[in-house]
Design a protein around this motif. Structure first.
Motif, PDB file in Angstrom:
ATOM      1  N   PRO A 124       7.909   2.525  -0.330  1.00  0.00           N
ATOM      2  CA  PRO A 124       7.016   3.147   0.656  1.00  0.00           C
ATOM      3  C   PRO A 124       6.475   4.496   0.182  1.00  0.00           C
ATOM      4  O   PRO A 124       7.131   5.209  -0.577  1.00  0.00           O
ATOM      5  CB  PRO A 124       7.911   3.336   1.886  1.00  0.00           C
ATOM      6  CG  PRO A 124       9.297   3.209   1.414  1.00  0.00           C
ATOM      7  CD  PRO A 124       9.299   2.456   0.119  1.00  0.00           C
ATOM      8  N   PHE A 125       5.305   4.815   0.668  1.00  0.00           N
ATOM      9  CA  PHE A 125       4.682   6.133   0.466  1.00  0.00           C
ATOM     10  C   PHE A 125       4.674   6.568  -1.002  1.00  0.00           C
ATOM     11  O   PHE A 125       5.245   7.596  -1.365  1.00  0.00           O
ATOM     12  CB  PHE A 125       5.357   7.192   1.363  1.00  0.00           C
ATOM     13  CG  PHE A 125       4.931   7.075   2.801  1.00  0.00           C
ATOM     14  CD1 PHE A 125       3.734   7.600   3.245  1.00  0.00           C
ATOM     15  CD2 PHE A 125       5.717   6.378   3.713  1.00  0.00           C
ATOM     16  CE1 PHE A 125       3.316   7.462   4.563  1.00  0.00           C
ATOM     17  CE2 PHE A 125       5.317   6.230   5.039  1.00  0.00           C
ATOM     18  CZ  PHE A 125       4.106   6.774   5.459  1.00  0.00           C
ATOM     19  N   GLY A 183       7.292   5.302   8.409  1.00  0.00           N
ATOM     20  CA  GLY A 183       5.851   5.110   8.540  1.00  0.00           C
ATOM     21  C   GLY A 183       5.532   3.796   9.213  1.00  0.00           C
ATOM     22  O   GLY A 183       6.410   3.146   9.801  1.00  0.00           O
ATOM     23  N   GLU A 184       4.267   3.387   9.108  1.00  0.00           N
ATOM     24  CA  GLU A 184       3.837   2.175   9.817  1.00  0.00           C
ATOM     25  C   GLU A 184       4.056   0.914   8.971  1.00  0.00           C
ATOM     26  O   GLU A 184       4.819   0.032   9.345  1.00  0.00           O
ATOM     27  CB  GLU A 184       2.354   2.312  10.186  1.00  0.00           C
ATOM     28  CG  GLU A 184       1.806   1.109  10.928  1.00  0.00           C
ATOM     29  CD  GLU A 184       0.327   1.254  11.249  1.00  0.00           C
ATOM     30  OE1 GLU A 184      -0.329   2.178  10.749  1.00  0.00           O
ATOM     31  OE2 GLU A 184      -0.177   0.414  12.014  1.00  0.00           O
ATOM     32  N   ALA A 185       3.382   0.847   7.829  1.00  0.00           N
ATOM     33  CA  ALA A 185       3.449  -0.344   6.979  1.00  0.00           C
ATOM     34  C   ALA A 185       2.933   0.032   5.596  1.00  0.00           C
ATOM     35  O   ALA A 185       2.126   0.962   5.464  1.00  0.00           O
ATOM     36  CB  ALA A 185       2.594  -1.466   7.565  1.00  0.00           C
ATOM     37  N   PRO A 186       3.373  -0.690   4.560  1.00  0.00           N
ATOM     38  CA  PRO A 186       2.927  -0.348   3.205  1.00  0.00           C
ATOM     39  C   PRO A 186       1.430  -0.570   3.016  1.00  0.00           C
ATOM     40  O   PRO A 186       0.843  -1.441   3.662  1.00  0.00           O
ATOM     41  CB  PRO A 186       3.703  -1.325   2.314  1.00  0.00           C
ATOM     42  CG  PRO A 186       4.720  -1.979   3.175  1.00  0.00           C
ATOM     43  CD  PRO A 186       4.292  -1.831   4.588  1.00  0.00           C
ATOM     44  N   GLY A 187       0.841   0.205   2.126  1.00  0.00           N
ATOM     45  CA  GLY A 187      -0.539  -0.012   1.702  1.00  0.00           C
ATOM     46  C   GLY A 187      -0.546  -0.699   0.338  1.00  0.00           C
ATOM     47  O   GLY A 187       0.487  -1.204  -0.128  1.00  0.00           O
ATOM     48  N   ASN A 193       9.453   2.065   6.397  1.00  0.00           N
ATOM     49  CA  ASN A 193       8.346   1.748   7.310  1.00  0.00           C
ATOM     50  C   ASN A 193       8.853   0.838   8.422  1.00  0.00           C
ATOM     51  O   ASN A 193       9.838   0.121   8.243  1.00  0.00           O
ATOM     52  CB  ASN A 193       7.237   1.005   6.561  1.00  0.00           C
ATOM     53  CG  ASN A 193       6.369   1.939   5.743  1.00  0.00           C
ATOM     54  OD1 ASN A 193       5.810   2.903   6.258  1.00  0.00           O
ATOM     55  ND2 ASN A 193       6.256   1.660   4.453  1.00  0.00           N
ATOM     56  N   GLU A 223       1.861   0.786  -2.354  1.00  0.00           N
ATOM     57  CA  GLU A 223       3.261   0.513  -1.993  1.00  0.00           C
ATOM     58  C   GLU A 223       3.592  -0.955  -2.251  1.00  0.00           C
ATOM     59  O   GLU A 223       4.674  -1.295  -2.728  1.00  0.00           O
ATOM     60  CB  GLU A 223       3.490   0.853  -0.505  1.00  0.00           C
ATOM     61  CG  GLU A 223       3.466   2.341  -0.189  1.00  0.00           C
ATOM     62  CD  GLU A 223       2.079   2.974  -0.200  1.00  0.00           C
ATOM     63  OE1 GLU A 223       1.083   2.220  -0.082  1.00  0.00           O
ATOM     64  OE2 GLU A 223       1.979   4.206  -0.334  1.00  0.00           O
ATOM     65  N   HIS A 254       0.294  11.314  10.659  1.00  0.00           N
ATOM     66  CA  HIS A 254       0.451  10.512   9.437  1.00  0.00           C
ATOM     67  C   HIS A 254      -0.230  11.218   8.265  1.00  0.00           C
ATOM     68  O   HIS A 254      -1.346  11.728   8.412  1.00  0.00           O
ATOM     69  CB  HIS A 254      -0.191   9.138   9.668  1.00  0.00           C
ATOM     70  CG  HIS A 254       0.235   8.127   8.657  1.00  0.00           C
ATOM     71  ND1 HIS A 254      -0.177   8.172   7.348  1.00  0.00           N
ATOM     72  CD2 HIS A 254       1.056   7.057   8.756  1.00  0.00           C
ATOM     73  CE1 HIS A 254       0.363   7.153   6.690  1.00  0.00           C
ATOM     74  NE2 HIS A 254       1.126   6.460   7.528  1.00  0.00           N
TER      75      HIS A 254
HETATM   76  N1  URA Z   1       1.273   4.365   5.103  1.00  0.00           N
HETATM   77  C1  URA Z   1       2.425   3.989   5.699  1.00  0.00           C
HETATM   78  O1  URA Z   1       2.535   4.008   6.925  1.00  0.00           O
HETATM   79  N2  URA Z   1       3.427   3.624   4.916  1.00  0.00           N
HETATM   80  C2  URA Z   1       3.368   3.613   3.590  1.00  0.00           C
HETATM   81  O2  URA Z   1       4.353   3.256   2.950  1.00  0.00           O
HETATM   82  C3  URA Z   1       2.158   4.003   2.990  1.00  0.00           C
HETATM   83  C4  URA Z   1       1.122   4.377   3.761  1.00  0.00           C
END
Ligand code: URA
Length: 288
Positions: free
Chosen positions: A150-151, A137-141, A177, A144, A260
């Motif tokens: 992640p996710f 994925g892109e980056a933690p929210g 991510n 996370e 996504h």
């Molecule tokens: N969106 C992401 O791209 N990565 C995550 O870990 C959570 C949400």
């Protein structure tokens, strides 16, 4: 504020309103003591990037699309000289990590990416390090960031259901991510932050060595595959990511970009497109 006309101090209730407004706008972390004019900073970076020395290669890994060989990956033109130092250091450290545990340890002690300062913790990976299927994925929210995985929020729950729909469990796949620290307020990582984190995720992919990588969302696909096109153009088609080299065998991994899960939560009508992508991946995994 002038000495003649001081701004009266805010009452507690007014302060609470201001803080709530900031949080609603996505400003949920204090990053520095003084404000920064990011527009002026990015204008300066653009001027600097036009200087001939500004871009340098960032690694041996290259992305190739199924139809054409992509140009060698280089740092984006907007990456500053100090960020380039951080990229070089990230490349060295990543290349020296012989195992996933070593890579996690290297990231824990790496101070080259400013996001580490505002994130609660490193969000390295979840799932099975021997998986044949890896998601990036892109980056933690926020969820996370709290859990260090992640996710795990709403998007992650949808991802679990999509994985289950092709007969796998979350424990069967590996999830990471591009950027392993949460950007404050869930903002998009800057090109600098992404370029600094890229050597680590490329090494992570090389160490997991899956048969297939699924990029979750346009940012992941654009970064890993060095593509400019958005996700609506890149999804649903096979791409190749050249990985390894140095101490690891060099090979090409099949990559399927898809929408996504957070986008799918907002646009459920497009779930059928993601389902097509997951079905193609399931078919490839079964060797059919
Ligand atoms: N969106 C992401 O791209 N990565 C995550 O870990 C959570 C949400």
């Amino acid at each position: 504020m002038t000495p003649d006309h001081p701004i009266p101090p805010l009452e507690a209730a007014e302060l609470a309103h201001v803080l709530r407004w900031y949080a609603d706008m996505g400003v949920d972390a204090a990053v520095d003591e003084v404000p920064h004019d990011r527009f002026a900073e990015s204008a300066a970076v653009t001027r600097q990037s036009q200087a001939p020395h500004a871009s340098a290669p960032i690694g041996a890994a290259q992305a190739v699309s199924a139809h054409a060989v992509a140009p060698a990956r280089s740092t984006p033109a907007s990456v500053t000289a100090s960020a380039q130092d951080a990229v070089l250091s990230a490349q060295d450290l990543a290349a020296g990590a012989k195992t996933l545990d070593a890579l996690r340890a290297v990231l824990e002690s790496f101070d080259g990416c400013g996001l580490k300062k505002t994130a609660t913790q490193l969000c390295f990976a979840d799932g099975n390090p021997q998986a044949k299927l890896m998601f990036v994925g892109e980056a933690p929210g926020a969820d996370e960031d709290r859990q260090g995985k992640p996710f795990v929020g709403r998007a992650g729950q949808l991802l679990n259901r999509m994985v289950a729909a092709i007969g796998l469990a979350r424990e069967d796949v590996y999830i990471a991510n591009v950027v392993p620290w949460r950007p404050p307020g869930n903002r998009t990582p800057t090109p600098q932050e992404t370029a600094i984190c890229l050597p680590f995720v490329l090494r992570q992919i090389a160490l997991v060595n899956p048969d297939i990588v699924m990029c979750l969302g346009g940012a992941s696909a654009q970064t890993l595959l060095a593509l400019k096109d958005g996700i609506t153009k890149t999804r649903g088609r096979w791409h190749k990511l050249r990985i390894g080299g140095g101490d690891l065998p060099e090979r090409e991994i099949a990559v399927m970009p898809t929408l996504h899960p957070a986008y799918l939560l907002r646009t459920p009508a497009h779930k059928r497109l993601a389902w097509q992508d997951f079905r193609a991946v399931a078919k490839a995994l079964s060797g059919a």
